[in-house]
Write an enzyme that holds these catalytic residues in place. Structure first.
Site, PDB file in Angstrom:
ATOM      1  N   HIS A 244       0.846  -1.190   0.000  1.00 23.15           N
ATOM      2  CA  HIS A 244       0.000   0.000   0.000  1.00 23.15           C
ATOM      3  C   HIS A 244       0.880   1.237   0.000  1.00 23.15           C
ATOM      4  O   HIS A 244       1.967   1.216   0.577  1.00 23.15           O
ATOM      5  CB  HIS A 244      -0.908   0.005   1.248  1.00 23.15           C
ATOM      6  CG  HIS A 244      -2.053   0.956   1.124  1.00 23.15           C
ATOM      7  ND1 HIS A 244      -1.956   2.271   1.504  1.00 23.15           N
ATOM      8  CD2 HIS A 244      -3.298   0.787   0.627  1.00 23.15           C
ATOM      9  CE1 HIS A 244      -3.106   2.873   1.249  1.00 23.15           C
ATOM     10  NE2 HIS A 244      -3.931   2.000   0.714  1.00 23.15           N
ATOM     11  N   GLU A 303      -7.769  -5.306  -0.413  1.00 29.87           N
ATOM     12  CA  GLU A 303      -8.278  -6.060  -1.551  1.00 29.87           C
ATOM     13  C   GLU A 303      -8.250  -7.571  -1.335  1.00 29.87           C
ATOM     14  O   GLU A 303      -9.034  -8.300  -1.936  1.00 29.87           O
ATOM     15  CB  GLU A 303      -7.485  -5.712  -2.821  1.00 29.87           C
ATOM     16  CG  GLU A 303      -7.493  -4.244  -3.178  1.00 29.87           C
ATOM     17  CD  GLU A 303      -8.811  -3.773  -3.766  1.00 29.87           C
ATOM     18  OE1 GLU A 303      -9.864  -4.194  -3.266  1.00 29.87           O
ATOM     19  OE2 GLU A 303      -8.776  -2.981  -4.703  1.00 29.87           O
TER      20      GLU A 303
END
Ligand code: ACO
Length: 363
Positions: A244, A303
């Site tokens: 991320h 996700e």
């Protein structure tokens, strides 16, 4: 100074959400994700995000959103076969573009309804079935499942509601930034949301959960995981569902979604074997990333569990990004209104590194 990717550049002040990448904390308008996910419905979070950004707020956001679902449903009659054949995210974006632009709460509600109603309708049309009209009396999550023809008991509705709340807003991510850039030109909310949907669809942002499931399918067995993951990194590719831009620890949304998956597993509504395989792959991926990328902290992102949760709810993998949009749309709209209220056009500079005048090569 220039930063490719604008890492660490602060480009807006916001009252909407705070992403603490070192502590792994997400706050929306003063409420931590732990207090929201699983405790508060999506409509309440939408109202929280919208609070103070519209001149006229409806008496009941839930009732107004139900009515907006019914209103936008009419646009599905314009879904011709060529549009239905497109990727769901592209078809959903095209139908959203039919909504008249504006800055009122009524436009905002139509835009929140749009990804939900259009995706559910498109899924049905792709199967040769008629779209199911919305039921304005239901909560948003329950009605999404019903319109999509998926099991819509309270257990599933609660899980989807938790998902929508978890992804409702997340600082200045790429799609939210796109929404703010467009809003800063005073183009209106529909234009802002269309830009945001376009940014979301890429695999580095909201397009990752489908490929997460592809990865589970390709690995098949826990003892195949390490070799498969190593081969991906050997090719210079990325492991979907990991890493991320902001979090240097585990994404707190991953745990919120893992918790939402729990009741579905206990109740036998989700495939336990698949969940066990996923956990084994997650552990192997984290270990592999630690060894192969020692300079970076690469942890599980939202996700990974999005893929497992939406799969367990029965959504097809090519609609996962659309379901992400169903939740994030409230954040896009609130950010667009907040940006417009500053009155300031977003217009950064670029540094020219092309040839000097007179030295350009003839092509
Ligand atoms: N797998 C393998 N390597 C990775 C991964 C990954 N998932 N993520 C980052 N890296 C590596 C990069 O290759 C790079 O290595 P290098 O320096 O040896 O070239 C380094 O880590 C860069 O790390 P960051 O600066 O932390 O990553 P960046 O900010 O550029 O990317 C991103 C963030 C796009 C999310 C990235 O981690 C990625 O591509 N992940 C996979 C796709 C994904 O899951 N996207 C969903 C993100 S969550 C969301 O948007 C809702």
């Amino acid at each position: 100074m220039m930063t490719i990717g604008l890492d660490d550049v602060i480009a807006a002040e916001t009252v909407l959400s705070d992403v603490d990448g070192l502590q792994g904390r997400l706050v929306m308008r003063g409420r931590s994700l732990d207090d929201l996910a699983g405790h508060v419905g999506y409509e309440a979070v939408m109202a929280l995000l919208f609070d103070g950004f519209f001149e006229h707020a409806p008496a009941s956001w839930q009732a107004a959103l139900g009515a907006a679902r019914q209103e936008v449903f009419e646009h599905l009659s314009f879904a011709d076969p060529a549009l239905v054949a497109q990727e769901p995210i592209d078809a959903m974006r095209a139908l959203t573009a039919r909504i008249a632009d504006g800055d009122e709460s009524a436009t905002a509600l139509r835009l929140v309804a749009a990804p939900a109603v259009f995706t559910a309708g498109l899924v049905r049309l792709r199967k040769g079935l008629r779209p199911i009209p919305p039921d304005a009396s239901l909560g948003h999550a329950a009605d999404i499942l019903r319109m999509a023809g998926l099991p819509a008991e309270p257990l599933q509705a609660r899980a989807l509601d938790t998902y929508l709340v978890t992804v409702a807003d997340h600082g200045l991510n790429a799609s939210t930034f796109a929404s703010r850039v467009v809003a800063s030109t005073r183009a209106g909310l529909v234009s802002s949301v269309l830009a945001a949907i376009s940014a979301l669809k890429g695999p580095l942002h909201g397009g990752a959960p489908g490929p997460v499931l592809d990865m589970l399918d390709a690995i098949e067995r826990a003892d195949h995981a390490r070799a498969w993951l190593e081969a991906v990194l050997d090719r210079g590719d990325r492991l979907m569902g990991f890493g991320h831009r902001v979090y240097r620890v585990r994404d707190p949304r991953a745990d919120a979604l893992k918790s939402a998956l729990g009741p579905l597993l206990q109740d036998g509504r989700a495939d336990r074997e698949r969940a066990a395989l996923a956990q084994a792959i997650e552990a192997a991926a984290l270990d592999t990333l630690r060894r192969r990328k020692p300079g970076r902290t690469l942890e599980t992102n939202v996700e990974f569990y999005t893929a497992l949760l939406l799969d367990a709810l029965g959504f097809q993998r090519d609609t996962f990004t659309c379901v992400f949009a169903m939740g994030r749309v409230a954040g896009w709209i609130a950010h667009a209104r907040e940006q417009a209220s500053t009155g300031r056009l977003i217009r950064p500079q670029s540094r020219y590194v092309g040839p000097p005048v007179g030295e350009a090569q003839e092509r």
